[in-house]
Design a protein around this motif. Structure first.
Motif, mmCIF file in Angstrom:
data_model
loop_
_atom_site.group_PDB
_atom_site.id
_atom_site.type_symbol
_atom_site.label_atom_id
_atom_site.label_comp_id
_atom_site.label_asym_id
_atom_site.label_seq_id
_atom_site.Cartn_x
_atom_site.Cartn_y
_atom_site.Cartn_z
ATOM 1 N N VAL A 71 0.862 -1.176 0.000
ATOM 2 C CA VAL A 71 0.000 0.000 0.000
ATOM 3 C C VAL A 71 0.904 1.233 0.000
ATOM 4 C CG1 VAL A 71 -1.684 1.326 1.347
ATOM 5 C CG2 VAL A 71 -1.872 -1.155 1.229
ATOM 6 N N ASP A 72 0.605 2.208 -0.847
ATOM 7 C CA ASP A 72 1.404 3.432 -0.864
ATOM 8 C C ASP A 72 1.061 4.319 0.322
ATOM 9 O OD1 ASP A 72 3.221 5.402 -2.332
ATOM 10 O OD2 ASP A 72 1.388 6.572 -2.022
ATOM 11 N N HIS A 73 -0.239 4.594 0.529
ATOM 12 C CA HIS A 73 -0.645 5.407 1.670
ATOM 13 C C HIS A 73 -2.131 5.245 1.931
ATOM 14 C CE1 HIS A 73 -1.819 8.275 -1.512
ATOM 15 N NE2 HIS A 73 -2.638 8.807 -0.616
ATOM 16 N N VAL A 74 -2.541 5.694 3.115
ATOM 17 C CA VAL A 74 -3.942 5.743 3.501
ATOM 18 C C VAL A 74 -4.260 7.210 3.747
ATOM 19 C CG1 VAL A 74 -5.614 5.082 5.270
ATOM 20 C CG2 VAL A 74 -3.876 3.443 4.533
ATOM 21 N N CYS A 75 -5.385 7.680 3.228
ATOM 22 C CA CYS A 75 -5.780 9.075 3.390
ATOM 23 C C CYS A 75 -6.838 9.170 4.488
ATOM 24 C CB CYS A 75 -6.331 9.616 2.073
ATOM 25 S SG CYS A 75 -6.799 11.356 2.171
ATOM 26 N N LEU A 76 -6.557 10.022 5.490
ATOM 27 C CA LEU A 76 -7.483 10.251 6.597
ATOM 28 C C LEU A 76 -8.030 11.668 6.492
ATOM 29 C CD1 LEU A 76 -5.279 8.737 9.446
ATOM 30 C CD2 LEU A 76 -6.979 7.570 8.029
ATOM 31 N N ASN A 77 -9.361 11.801 6.482
ATOM 32 C CA ASN A 77 -9.997 13.118 6.401
ATOM 33 C C ASN A 77 -10.009 13.788 7.768
ATOM 34 O OD1 ASN A 77 -10.780 13.178 3.649
ATOM 35 N ND2 ASN A 77 -12.493 11.825 4.091
ATOM 36 N N ILE A 78 -9.813 15.106 7.768
ATOM 37 C CA ILE A 78 -9.947 15.892 8.990
ATOM 38 C C ILE A 78 -10.877 17.064 8.711
ATOM 39 C CG2 ILE A 78 -7.693 15.251 9.924
ATOM 40 C CD1 ILE A 78 -6.636 18.021 9.016
ATOM 41 N N THR A 79 -11.327 17.714 9.777
ATOM 42 C CA THR A 79 -12.117 18.931 9.623
ATOM 43 C C THR A 79 -11.167 20.075 9.301
ATOM 44 O OG1 THR A 79 -11.975 19.383 11.980
ATOM 45 C CG2 THR A 79 -13.895 18.130 11.224
ATOM 46 N N ARG A 80 -11.723 21.234 9.032
ATOM 47 C CA ARG A 80 -10.912 22.387 8.679
ATOM 48 C C ARG A 80 -9.911 22.681 9.794
ATOM 49 N NH1 ARG A 80 -11.615 24.711 4.447
ATOM 50 N NH2 ARG A 80 -13.810 24.228 4.250
ATOM 51 N N CYS A 81 -8.670 22.868 9.402
ATOM 52 C CA CYS A 81 -7.571 23.115 10.335
ATOM 53 C C CYS A 81 -6.487 23.847 9.557
ATOM 54 C CB CYS A 81 -7.043 21.781 10.869
ATOM 55 S SG CYS A 81 -5.673 21.923 12.006
ATOM 56 N N SER A 82 -5.987 24.937 10.093
ATOM 57 C CA SER A 82 -4.959 25.675 9.364
ATOM 58 C C SER A 82 -3.669 24.865 9.305
ATOM 59 C CB SER A 82 -4.691 27.032 10.032
ATOM 60 O OG SER A 82 -3.953 26.857 11.225
ATOM 61 N N ARG A 83 -2.908 25.104 8.267
ATOM 62 C CA ARG A 83 -1.614 24.408 8.139
ATOM 63 C C ARG A 83 -0.730 24.687 9.353
ATOM 64 N NH1 ARG A 83 -0.894 21.238 3.847
ATOM 65 N NH2 ARG A 83 -1.540 21.932 1.799
ATOM 66 N N GLU A 84 -0.766 25.919 9.859
ATOM 67 C CA GLU A 84 0.083 26.286 11.001
ATOM 68 C C GLU A 84 -0.276 25.461 12.234
ATOM 69 O OE1 GLU A 84 -1.626 28.613 9.080
ATOM 70 O OE2 GLU A 84 0.160 29.089 7.907
ATOM 71 N N VAL A 85 -1.574 25.297 12.494
ATOM 72 C CA VAL A 85 -2.020 24.510 13.645
ATOM 73 C C VAL A 85 -1.619 23.044 13.464
ATOM 74 C CG1 VAL A 85 -4.071 23.644 14.857
ATOM 75 C CG2 VAL A 85 -3.874 26.081 14.298
ATOM 76 N N LEU A 86 -1.805 22.520 12.267
ATOM 77 C CA LEU A 86 -1.447 21.128 12.004
ATOM 78 C C LEU A 86 0.062 20.922 12.141
ATOM 79 C CD1 LEU A 86 -2.931 18.515 11.313
ATOM 80 C CD2 LEU A 86 -2.526 18.996 8.903
ATOM 81 N N ARG A 87 0.843 21.831 11.600
ATOM 82 C CA ARG A 87 2.309 21.742 11.734
ATOM 83 C C ARG A 87 2.714 21.745 13.203
ATOM 84 N NH1 ARG A 87 2.865 26.415 7.528
ATOM 85 N NH2 ARG A 87 2.773 25.248 5.570
ATOM 86 N N ALA A 88 2.144 22.661 13.978
ATOM 87 C CA ALA A 88 2.485 22.758 15.402
ATOM 88 C C ALA A 88 2.088 21.491 16.145
ATOM 89 C CB ALA A 88 1.799 23.978 16.024
ATOM 90 N N HIS A 89 0.951 20.919 15.805
ATOM 91 C CA HIS A 89 0.496 19.685 16.455
ATOM 92 C C HIS A 89 1.472 18.549 16.188
ATOM 93 C CE1 HIS A 89 -2.226 16.612 17.962
ATOM 94 N NE2 HIS A 89 -1.998 15.937 16.849
ATOM 95 N N PHE A 90 1.830 18.344 14.919
ATOM 96 C CA PHE A 90 2.758 17.259 14.598
ATOM 97 C C PHE A 90 4.135 17.517 15.196
ATOM 98 C CE2 PHE A 90 -0.111 16.179 10.847
ATOM 99 C CZ PHE A 90 -0.687 15.114 11.520
ATOM 100 N N ASP A 91 4.584 18.753 15.177
ATOM 101 C CA ASP A 91 5.870 19.095 15.774
ATOM 102 C C ASP A 91 5.878 18.775 17.266
ATOM 103 O OD1 ASP A 91 8.553 20.280 15.567
ATOM 104 O OD2 ASP A 91 7.695 21.866 16.833
ATOM 105 N N ALA A 92 4.795 19.083 17.967
ATOM 106 C CA ALA A 92 4.695 18.807 19.404
ATOM 107 C C ALA A 92 4.762 17.320 19.705
ATOM 108 C CB ALA A 92 3.395 19.401 19.955
ATOM 109 N N HIS A 93 4.370 16.495 18.730
ATOM 110 C CA HIS A 93 4.404 15.042 18.899
ATOM 111 C C HIS A 93 5.620 14.402 18.234
ATOM 112 C CE1 HIS A 93 0.566 14.481 20.938
ATOM 113 N NE2 HIS A 93 0.103 15.471 20.184
ATOM 114 N N GLY A 94 6.539 15.218 17.728
ATOM 115 C CA GLY A 94 7.743 14.677 17.098
ATOM 116 C C GLY A 94 7.490 13.968 15.787
ATOM 117 N N VAL A 95 6.429 14.353 15.085
ATOM 118 C CA VAL A 95 6.080 13.726 13.811
ATOM 119 C C VAL A 95 6.533 14.649 12.676
ATOM 120 C CG1 VAL A 95 4.195 12.899 12.342
ATOM 121 C CG2 VAL A 95 4.106 12.537 14.827
#
Length: 131
Positions: A71-95
C-alpha cells in the motif's frame, strides 16, 4: 459498493501504535482482539485495524518479504484546520511532515499533509474541500 469499512496496518509495538493513532491523530479506541495481537481504532465512521507483528499471535499477518509494501498510503480526512495549527500539532508530537500539497480526493480538492507513523506507514491527512 457503499464505502470503505476499514484498513489494516502492520505495526511493531501496540502501545506505541495506540498512542500514535489515538493521542496524535485523535482516533477513538474500537474493538480489541488481543488473541490476534489486533486492536481497532475508530477514524470517523471507519476503522483502522492495527496488527502488532512483533507479537507471535500475529505470525500469519507478517509479510513474506521483510520490509515489503503493498500500500502506498492511507488518506485520513480531517475537519478544517490551518496548516500552522497542524504543523504545530505534529511538531509537538515529534512527527515529521514529509510534504504538503493541494490534492483531489473523494470530497474534492483540499490541503494534504503527508506523514509516516512509527512503522513507516504513509498517511495523507486531508482537509475539507477548498471553496
Amino acid at each position: 459498493m457503499i464505502g470503505l469499512d476499514h484498513v489494516v496496518l502492520l505495526v511493531g509495538d501496540m502501545a506505541e501504535a495506540l498512542h500514535f493513532y489515538c493521542d496524535v491523530l485523535s482516533c477513538r479506541p474500537g474493538y480489541s482482539f488481543p488473541h490476534l495481537a489486533m486492536e481497532q481504532v475508530w477514524c470517523g465512521p471507519q476503522l483502522i485495524v492495527l496488527v502488532d507483528t512483533s507479537d507471535e499471535k500475529a505470525a500469519a499477518m507478517v509479510p513474506p518479504v521483510e520490509g515489503g509494501r503493498n500500500v502506498d498510503h492511507v488518506c485520513l480526512n480531517i475537519t478544517r484546520c490551518s496548516r500552522e495549527v497542524l504543523r504545530a500539532h505534529f511538531d509537538a508530537h515529534g512527527v515529521a511532515i514529509e510534504t504538503e500539497a493541494l490534492h483531489s480526493g473523494a470530497r474534492g480538492m483540499g490541503e494534504s499533509t503527508y506523514i509516516h507513523d512509527p512503522w513507516g506507514n504513509r498517511l495523507e491527512i486531508k482537509g475539507p474541500p477548498l471553496l
